[in-house]
Motif scaffolding. Structure first.
Motif, PDB file in Angstrom:
ATOM      1  N   GLN A 116       0.819  -1.211   0.000  1.00  8.76           N
ATOM      2  CA  GLN A 116       0.000   0.000   0.000  1.00  8.76           C
ATOM      3  C   GLN A 116       0.854   1.263   0.000  1.00  8.76           C
ATOM      4  OE1 GLN A 116      -2.754  -0.080   3.280  1.00  8.76           O
ATOM      5  NE2 GLN A 116      -3.963  -1.728   2.377  1.00  8.76           N
ATOM      6  N   PRO A 144       0.110   4.941   0.901  1.00  5.44           N
ATOM      7  CA  PRO A 144      -0.868   5.890   1.430  1.00  5.44           C
ATOM      8  C   PRO A 144      -0.649   7.292   0.859  1.00  5.44           C
ATOM      9  CG  PRO A 144       0.821   5.451   3.046  1.00  5.44           C
ATOM     10  CD  PRO A 144       1.090   4.537   1.890  1.00  5.44           C
ATOM     11  N   SER A 180       0.692   6.116   8.668  1.00  7.21           N
ATOM     12  CA  SER A 180      -0.461   6.506   7.858  1.00  7.21           C
ATOM     13  C   SER A 180      -1.317   5.307   7.453  1.00  7.21           C
ATOM     14  CB  SER A 180      -0.026   7.314   6.634  1.00  7.21           C
ATOM     15  OG  SER A 180       0.718   6.531   5.758  1.00  7.21           O
ATOM     16  N   LEU A 181      -0.727   4.098   7.479  1.00  6.10           N
ATOM     17  CA  LEU A 181      -1.505   2.890   7.161  1.00  6.10           C
ATOM     18  C   LEU A 181      -2.446   2.500   8.293  1.00  6.10           C
ATOM     19  CD1 LEU A 181       1.161   0.532   5.530  1.00  6.10           C
ATOM     20  CD2 LEU A 181      -0.699   1.749   4.391  1.00  6.10           C
TER      21      LEU A 181
END
Length: 189
Positions: A40, A42, A160-161
């Protein structure tokens, strides 16, 4: 891994100890992530945790090639080194990072003098053109700097995840008891 580098006996063990500590802080940012989460990116970054780990393995290998006198610069490979692809697994990327670290440790152990000259590759825009050589000591300090920079980057990506901080991840990885200062990270989902 304790939160600090253990006492060191000499300059070589200090340089390698601090480099390993920064590597471990990068690894900690991946603690508890799935492959999908490691991929991911972000809004805080265009990089993923998996991409940071892949990049740092490439960085170490590239610098050790420079130490050997066989520098390589492939811009396409460099950019690809930041990408955690669907074919990657977090376990494999972390294992490759560990292998790169072992390669660094072996090469450094094989060179007696930390003042060993390392030629500055020519034609690389971000390398100085007025410096002929760095020392092995300088290269190790630079690796510590580069790894620390990306450890901080990985901290921001991880936070931030899922809100996890490096100290809460370290506490979870090392199974520290919860206390008034640190709560070990736990998966909420």
């Amino acid at each position: 891994m304790p939160a600090h580098v253990p006492p060191v006996a000499d300059e070589r063990s200090a340089l390698l100890g601090f480099l390993e500590h920064q590597r471990e802080l990068v690894r900690i940012t991946a603690f508890g992530l799935t492959d999908a989460e490691a991929a991911q990116t972000p809004s805080a970054s265009s990089l993923s945790i998996g991409g940071v780990v892949k990049h740092l393995a490439e960085v170490e290998r590239s610098w050790m090639d420079t130490v050997r006198g066989t520098p390589r610069m492939d811009p396409a490979a460099y950019m690809e080194g930041f990408r955690f692809s669907p074919e990657d697994s977090l376990a494999d990327v972390l294992a490759d990072y560990d292998a790169a670290a072992q390669e660094t440790e072996k090469l450094v152990a094989d060179i007696d003098d930390l003042g060993h000259a390392v030629a500055v590759p020519r034609g690389v825009p971000w390398f100085p053109q007025d410096v002929e050589a760095w020392s092995l000591r300088w290269v190790l300090l630079h690796l510590i700097e580069e790894t620390a920079r990306h450890a901080g980057h990985a901290d921001i990506v991880r936070e931030s995840l899922d809100g996890a901080s490096s100290i809460s991840l370290l506490a979870a990885a090392e199974q520290w008891p919860a206390n008034d200062f640190v709560q070990p990270w736990k998966r909420d989902r």
